[in-house]
Design a protein around this motif. Sequence first.
Motif, PDB file in Angstrom:
ATOM      1  N   MET A 135       0.822  -1.193   0.000  1.00 10.80           N
ATOM      2  CA  MET A 135       0.000   0.000   0.000  1.00 10.80           C
ATOM      3  C   MET A 135       0.868   1.261   0.000  1.00 10.80           C
ATOM      4  O   MET A 135       0.506   2.246  -0.589  1.00 10.80           O
ATOM      5  CB  MET A 135      -0.933  -0.033   1.214  1.00 10.80           C
ATOM      6  N   ASN A 136       2.019   1.181   0.680  1.00 10.90           N
ATOM      7  CA  ASN A 136       2.885   2.348   0.743  1.00 10.90           C
ATOM      8  C   ASN A 136       3.385   2.754  -0.642  1.00 10.90           C
ATOM      9  O   ASN A 136       3.501   3.936  -0.940  1.00 10.90           O
ATOM     10  CB  ASN A 136       4.050   2.082   1.697  1.00 10.90           C
ATOM     11  N   LYS A 137       3.678   1.766  -1.502  1.00  7.84           N
ATOM     12  CA  LYS A 137       4.110   2.076  -2.865  1.00  7.84           C
ATOM     13  C   LYS A 137       2.991   2.761  -3.635  1.00  7.84           C
ATOM     14  O   LYS A 137       3.228   3.692  -4.408  1.00  7.84           O
ATOM     15  CB  LYS A 137       4.553   0.810  -3.590  1.00  7.84           C
ATOM     16  N   THR A 138       1.758   2.313  -3.397  1.00  5.59           N
ATOM     17  CA  THR A 138       0.607   2.920  -4.065  1.00  5.59           C
ATOM     18  C   THR A 138       0.437   4.363  -3.619  1.00  5.59           C
ATOM     19  O   THR A 138       0.217   5.254  -4.449  1.00  5.59           O
ATOM     20  CB  THR A 138      -0.678   2.120  -3.750  1.00  5.59           C
ATOM     21  N   LEU A 139       0.540   4.612  -2.310  1.00  5.87           N
ATOM     22  CA  LEU A 139       0.409   5.977  -1.807  1.00  5.87           C
ATOM     23  C   LEU A 139       1.550   6.866  -2.307  1.00  5.87           C
ATOM     24  O   LEU A 139       1.338   8.038  -2.621  1.00  5.87           O
ATOM     25  CB  LEU A 139       0.348   5.976  -0.282  1.00  5.87           C
ATOM     26  N   THR A 140       2.738   6.310  -2.407  1.00  4.07           N
ATOM     27  CA  THR A 140       3.869   7.071  -2.938  1.00  4.07           C
ATOM     28  C   THR A 140       3.619   7.432  -4.400  1.00  4.07           C
ATOM     29  O   THR A 140       3.879   8.564  -4.823  1.00  4.07           O
ATOM     30  CB  THR A 140       5.177   6.275  -2.795  1.00  4.07           C
ATOM     31  N   ALA A 141       3.097   6.487  -5.165  1.00  2.00           N
ATOM     32  CA  ALA A 141       2.785   6.762  -6.571  1.00  2.00           C
ATOM     33  C   ALA A 141       1.698   7.831  -6.685  1.00  2.00           C
ATOM     34  O   ALA A 141       1.780   8.719  -7.547  1.00  2.00           O
ATOM     35  CB  ALA A 141       2.352   5.478  -7.268  1.00  2.00           C
ATOM     36  N   LEU A 142       0.684   7.758  -5.826  1.00  3.76           N
ATOM     37  CA  LEU A 142      -0.364   8.787  -5.828  1.00  3.76           C
ATOM     38  C   LEU A 142       0.219  10.150  -5.480  1.00  3.76           C
ATOM     39  O   LEU A 142      -0.101  11.159  -6.112  1.00  3.76           O
ATOM     40  CB  LEU A 142      -1.463   8.427  -4.828  1.00  3.76           C
ATOM     41  N   TYR A 143       1.067  10.178  -4.460  1.00  2.00           N
ATOM     42  CA  TYR A 143       1.712  11.428  -4.052  1.00  2.00           C
ATOM     43  C   TYR A 143       2.502  12.015  -5.221  1.00  2.00           C
ATOM     44  O   TYR A 143       2.374  13.189  -5.543  1.00  2.00           O
ATOM     45  CB  TYR A 143       2.629  11.165  -2.861  1.00  2.00           C
ATOM     46  N   ASP A 144       3.294  11.175  -5.859  1.00  2.00           N
ATOM     47  CA  ASP A 144       4.114  11.635  -6.980  1.00  2.00           C
ATOM     48  C   ASP A 144       3.264  12.153  -8.134  1.00  2.00           C
ATOM     49  O   ASP A 144       3.655  13.098  -8.829  1.00  2.00           O
ATOM     50  CB  ASP A 144       5.041  10.520  -7.467  1.00  2.00           C
ATOM     51  N   SER A 145       2.093  11.538  -8.348  1.00  2.00           N
ATOM     52  CA  SER A 145       1.265  11.968  -9.470  1.00  2.00           C
ATOM     53  C   SER A 145       0.458  13.227  -9.153  1.00  2.00           C
ATOM     54  O   SER A 145       0.137  13.997 -10.046  1.00  2.00           O
ATOM     55  CB  SER A 145       0.334  10.839  -9.914  1.00  2.00           C
ATOM     56  N   PHE A 146       0.121  13.461  -7.869  1.00  2.00           N
ATOM     57  CA  PHE A 146      -0.710  14.609  -7.525  1.00  2.00           C
ATOM     58  C   PHE A 146       0.073  15.815  -7.020  1.00  2.00           C
ATOM     59  O   PHE A 146      -0.382  16.942  -7.132  1.00  2.00           O
ATOM     60  CB  PHE A 146      -1.752  14.234  -6.457  1.00  2.00           C
ATOM     61  N   TYR A 147       1.235  15.592  -6.441  1.00  2.00           N
ATOM     62  CA  TYR A 147       1.983  16.697  -5.837  1.00  2.00           C
ATOM     63  C   TYR A 147       2.824  17.414  -6.888  1.00  2.00           C
ATOM     64  O   TYR A 147       3.592  16.796  -7.619  1.00  2.00           O
ATOM     65  CB  TYR A 147       2.885  16.196  -4.715  1.00  2.00           C
ATOM     66  N   THR A 148       2.658  18.705  -6.934  1.00  2.00           N
ATOM     67  CA  THR A 148       3.478  19.541  -7.807  1.00  2.00           C
ATOM     68  C   THR A 148       4.227  20.518  -6.909  1.00  2.00           C
ATOM     69  O   THR A 148       3.599  21.349  -6.245  1.00  2.00           O
ATOM     70  CB  THR A 148       2.596  20.332  -8.800  1.00  2.00           C
ATOM     71  N   PRO A 149       5.544  20.405  -6.870  1.00  2.00           N
ATOM     72  CA  PRO A 149       6.292  21.315  -5.993  1.00  2.00           C
ATOM     73  C   PRO A 149       6.128  22.765  -6.454  1.00  2.00           C
ATOM     74  O   PRO A 149       6.029  23.033  -7.652  1.00  2.00           O
ATOM     75  CB  PRO A 149       7.744  20.872  -6.140  1.00  2.00           C
ATOM     76  N   PRO A 150       6.082  23.687  -5.509  1.00  2.00           N
ATOM     77  CA  PRO A 150       5.953  25.102  -5.894  1.00  2.00           C
ATOM     78  C   PRO A 150       7.212  25.576  -6.620  1.00  2.00           C
ATOM     79  O   PRO A 150       8.307  25.057  -6.392  1.00  2.00           O
ATOM     80  CB  PRO A 150       5.788  25.823  -4.551  1.00  2.00           C
ATOM     81  N   GLN A 151       7.046  26.541  -7.490  1.00  2.00           N
ATOM     82  CA  GLN A 151       8.188  27.054  -8.258  1.00  2.00           C
ATOM     83  C   GLN A 151       9.200  27.732  -7.347  1.00  2.00           C
ATOM     84  O   GLN A 151      10.382  27.487  -7.455  1.00  2.00           O
ATOM     85  CB  GLN A 151       7.698  28.035  -9.333  1.00  2.00           C
TER      86      GLN A 151
END
Length: 110
Positions: free
Chosen positions: A1-17
């Motif tokens: 599940m942790n890999k899934t949450l990490t993948a979700l985080y990576d796909s939804f999180y956009t670091p601020p400029q």
Amino acid sequence: MNKTLTALYDSFYTPPQAADTRTEIEVLHKQLILKLDKPERKMVLRLIDAKDRLAEELSMDSFVCGFRLAWQLANELISYPEHGRPTRSDQTGWDARVAPQERWKLPERG
């Protein structure tokens, strides 16, 4: 599940400029190079790297906690009857709709 949450985080999180902050970091880094000897510079850079890792871990933890809360809320909403509202009862546990001292029971489906 942790890999899934990490993948979700990576796909939804956009670091601020944060262009201003990045410029400030570069200026301060150049000042460190001029003012500190190599051993001290390495120590300061290791400290900065450790703080960056901590900030990244906290960001991920915040995302995971928010996702779990959203998941629990969605599961509670799915359990609502089609018509009607939950009723008060001391026989059920907490849920996200009420303060901890208040307890609710869903009405019987009839």
